[in-house]
Design an enzyme around this catalytic site. Structure first.
Site, PDB file in Angstrom:
ATOM      1  N   HIS A  61      -0.572  11.831  -4.061  1.00 20.88           N
ATOM      2  CA  HIS A  61       0.363  10.702  -4.067  1.00 20.88           C
ATOM      3  C   HIS A  61      -0.359   9.489  -3.475  1.00 20.88           C
ATOM      4  O   HIS A  61      -0.329   8.422  -4.050  1.00 20.88           O
ATOM      5  CB  HIS A  61       1.628  11.048  -3.266  1.00 20.88           C
ATOM      6  N   GLU A 115      -0.518   2.063  -5.113  1.00 26.24           N
ATOM      7  CA  GLU A 115      -1.111   2.725  -3.943  1.00 26.24           C
ATOM      8  C   GLU A 115      -2.218   1.872  -3.330  1.00 26.24           C
ATOM      9  O   GLU A 115      -2.334   1.767  -2.103  1.00 26.24           O
ATOM     10  CB  GLU A 115      -1.623   4.126  -4.319  1.00 26.24           C
ATOM     11  N   HIS A 119      -1.244   0.520   0.260  1.00 24.10           N
ATOM     12  CA  HIS A 119      -1.935   1.292   1.305  1.00 24.10           C
ATOM     13  C   HIS A 119      -3.437   1.000   1.386  1.00 24.10           C
ATOM     14  O   HIS A 119      -3.976   0.810   2.471  1.00 24.10           O
ATOM     15  CB  HIS A 119      -1.720   2.794   1.069  1.00 24.10           C
TER      16      HIS A 119
HETATM   17  P1  5GP Z   1      10.070   7.274   1.434  1.00 18.31           P
HETATM   18  O1  5GP Z   1      11.010   6.307   2.019  1.00 18.31           O
HETATM   19  O2  5GP Z   1      10.358   7.683   0.031  1.00 18.31           O
HETATM   20  O3  5GP Z   1       9.697   8.415   2.323  1.00 18.31           O
HETATM   21  O4  5GP Z   1       8.703   6.527   1.368  1.00 18.31           O
HETATM   22  C1  5GP Z   1       8.518   5.435   0.535  1.00 18.31           C
HETATM   23  C2  5GP Z   1       7.123   4.978   0.690  1.00 18.31           C
HETATM   24  O5  5GP Z   1       6.900   4.479   2.005  1.00 18.31           O
HETATM   25  C3  5GP Z   1       6.047   6.048   0.515  1.00 18.31           C
HETATM   26  O6  5GP Z   1       5.736   6.306  -0.800  1.00 18.31           O
HETATM   27  C4  5GP Z   1       4.895   5.395   1.223  1.00 18.31           C
HETATM   28  O7  5GP Z   1       4.337   4.384   0.427  1.00 18.31           O
HETATM   29  C5  5GP Z   1       5.577   4.797   2.404  1.00 18.31           C
HETATM   30  N1  5GP Z   1       5.644   5.739   3.532  1.00 18.31           N
HETATM   31  C6  5GP Z   1       6.680   6.558   3.864  1.00 18.31           C
HETATM   32  N2  5GP Z   1       6.411   7.250   4.975  1.00 18.31           N
HETATM   33  C7  5GP Z   1       5.155   6.872   5.360  1.00 18.31           C
HETATM   34  C8  5GP Z   1       4.327   7.234   6.456  1.00 18.31           C
HETATM   35  O8  5GP Z   1       4.664   8.048   7.320  1.00 18.31           O
HETATM   36  N3  5GP Z   1       3.119   6.628   6.504  1.00 18.31           N
HETATM   37  C9  5GP Z   1       2.704   5.726   5.592  1.00 18.31           C
HETATM   38  N4  5GP Z   1       1.494   5.178   5.740  1.00 18.31           N
HETATM   39  N5  5GP Z   1       3.478   5.351   4.562  1.00 18.31           N
HETATM   40  C10 5GP Z   1       4.675   5.921   4.440  1.00 18.31           C
HETATM   41  P1  5GP Z   2       5.366   4.816  -2.473  1.00 21.29           P
HETATM   42  O1  5GP Z   2       6.443   5.798  -2.454  1.00 21.29           O
HETATM   43  O2  5GP Z   2       3.947   5.286  -2.448  1.00 21.29           O
HETATM   44  O3  5GP Z   2       5.586   3.496  -1.823  1.00 21.29           O
HETATM   45  O4  5GP Z   2       5.620   4.368  -3.934  1.00 21.29           O
HETATM   46  C1  5GP Z   2       5.469   5.148  -5.013  1.00 21.29           C
HETATM   47  C2  5GP Z   2       5.615   4.191  -6.160  1.00 21.29           C
HETATM   48  O5  5GP Z   2       4.789   4.653  -7.200  1.00 21.29           O
HETATM   49  C3  5GP Z   2       7.030   4.094  -6.660  1.00 21.29           C
HETATM   50  O6  5GP Z   2       7.244   2.790  -7.112  1.00 21.29           O
HETATM   51  C4  5GP Z   2       7.008   5.058  -7.814  1.00 21.29           C
HETATM   52  O7  5GP Z   2       7.886   4.688  -8.845  1.00 21.29           O
HETATM   53  C5  5GP Z   2       5.588   4.942  -8.308  1.00 21.29           C
HETATM   54  N1  5GP Z   2       5.089   6.190  -8.865  1.00 21.29           N
HETATM   55  C6  5GP Z   2       4.496   6.297 -10.055  1.00 21.29           C
HETATM   56  N2  5GP Z   2       4.182   7.574 -10.308  1.00 21.29           N
HETATM   57  C7  5GP Z   2       4.576   8.290  -9.237  1.00 21.29           C
HETATM   58  C8  5GP Z   2       4.502   9.678  -8.928  1.00 21.29           C
HETATM   59  O8  5GP Z   2       4.020  10.524  -9.683  1.00 21.29           O
HETATM   60  N3  5GP Z   2       4.997  10.047  -7.718  1.00 21.29           N
HETATM   61  C9  5GP Z   2       5.536   9.156  -6.846  1.00 21.29           C
HETATM   62  N4  5GP Z   2       6.004   9.605  -5.692  1.00 21.29           N
HETATM   63  N5  5GP Z   2       5.629   7.841  -7.123  1.00 21.29           N
HETATM   64  C10 5GP Z   2       5.143   7.417  -8.304  1.00 21.29           C
END
Ligand code: 5GP
Ligand code: 5GP
Length: 227
Positions: A61, A115, A119
């Protein structure tokens, strides 16, 4: 006399500023891998990439810079857009190991762009774009999560397994305790969604996690769905 002292001092301050701006701005990375079966069997469902159904394996991811207190930096450099031409040589490995499952179907570029920009730009002091994606691929290869779990009898067959058995299997095989994150399937079962491993700031070695992510698992036994 005054000016001869002032010039070296200015040089010193400038050097220090350059050093500080390049100093590490995060404490460690999470290498986060997702189980495709658990991304796809949710209410939201998924879309296979244009290149076809990915292998039944954990996929990357992201490689996420993090702070020891659990918080993290994001979107650190708007002047560093994702540039696919810098990772041409990695594309085929990325499609296999870092496939996108979001809808609509894509070729991965949007996922990787997201990503990098969210990040990757926060670890630019240590890794450029090629280095960032290469590091994630290399780290994934070092630890075969699916093999480790299967060796411990934990198979993606829709069965339920204890959180501690999953964590222990990975700790015993790698030496490092992982973070486990659940999501829920269409029947509201808590299931194995993502595994977090911690990595040092040069992205060269796994380390013990300074802090584990929120597990979101609502029971001690969780499903490991097939894909
Ligand atoms: P969710 O709210 O779905 O857990 O996370 C959304 C997004 O926030 C993740 O895909 C990732 O980009 C970022 N994120 C969530 N938790 C963490 C964390 O513990 N560390 C970092 N670096 N990013 C995170
Ligand atoms: P994060 O959760 O890292 O901030 O964001 C993930 C982003 O990448 C979301 O906008 C999600 O729609 C997109 N994305 C594209 N492909 C994938 C996948 O295979 N897994 C996840 N978790 N996110 C994906």
């Amino acid at each position: 006399m005054k000016s001869t002292v002032a010039i070296p001092l200015r040089v010193l301050v400038a050097t220090l500023l350059v050093f500080l701006s390049k100093a590490q701005d995060f404490d460690f990375f999470y290498l986060v891998q997702q189980w495709p079966g658990s991304y796809c069997d949710t209410q939201q469902s998924c879309c296979y990439p244009a290149t076809g159904k990915p292998a039944a394996d954990f996929g990357i991811h992201g490689l996420w810079p993090n702070y020891n207190d659990g918080s993290y930096p994001s979107n650190c450099d708007p002047d560093s857009p994702f540039n696919p031409s810098e990772i041409n040589d990695l594309t085929s490995k990325m499609q296999t190991n870092w496939p996108t499952l979001a809808c609509p179907s894509g070729n991965g570029l949007k996922f990787w762009e997201h990503e990098w920009e969210k990040h990757g730009t926060c670890s630019e002091s240590v890794l450029d774009q090629h280095g960032y994606f290469q590091a994630a691929l290399t780290l994934k290869k070092q630890v075969n999560l699916l093999q480790i779990l299967e060796n411990a009898g934990i198979q993606p067959n829709g069965g339920f397994y204890s959180l501690s058995s999953i964590s222990t299997a990975i700790r015993e095989a790698t030496g490092y305790t992982p973070g486990i994150e659940c999501n829920v399937d269409e029947n509201r079962n808590s299931q194995l969604y993502q595994i977090y491993m911690c990595v040092n700031t040069s992205a060269s070695n796994f380390i013990q996690c300074p802090v584990l992510p929120n597990s979101r698992c609502s029971s001690q036994r969780i499903e490991f769905p097939s894909f």
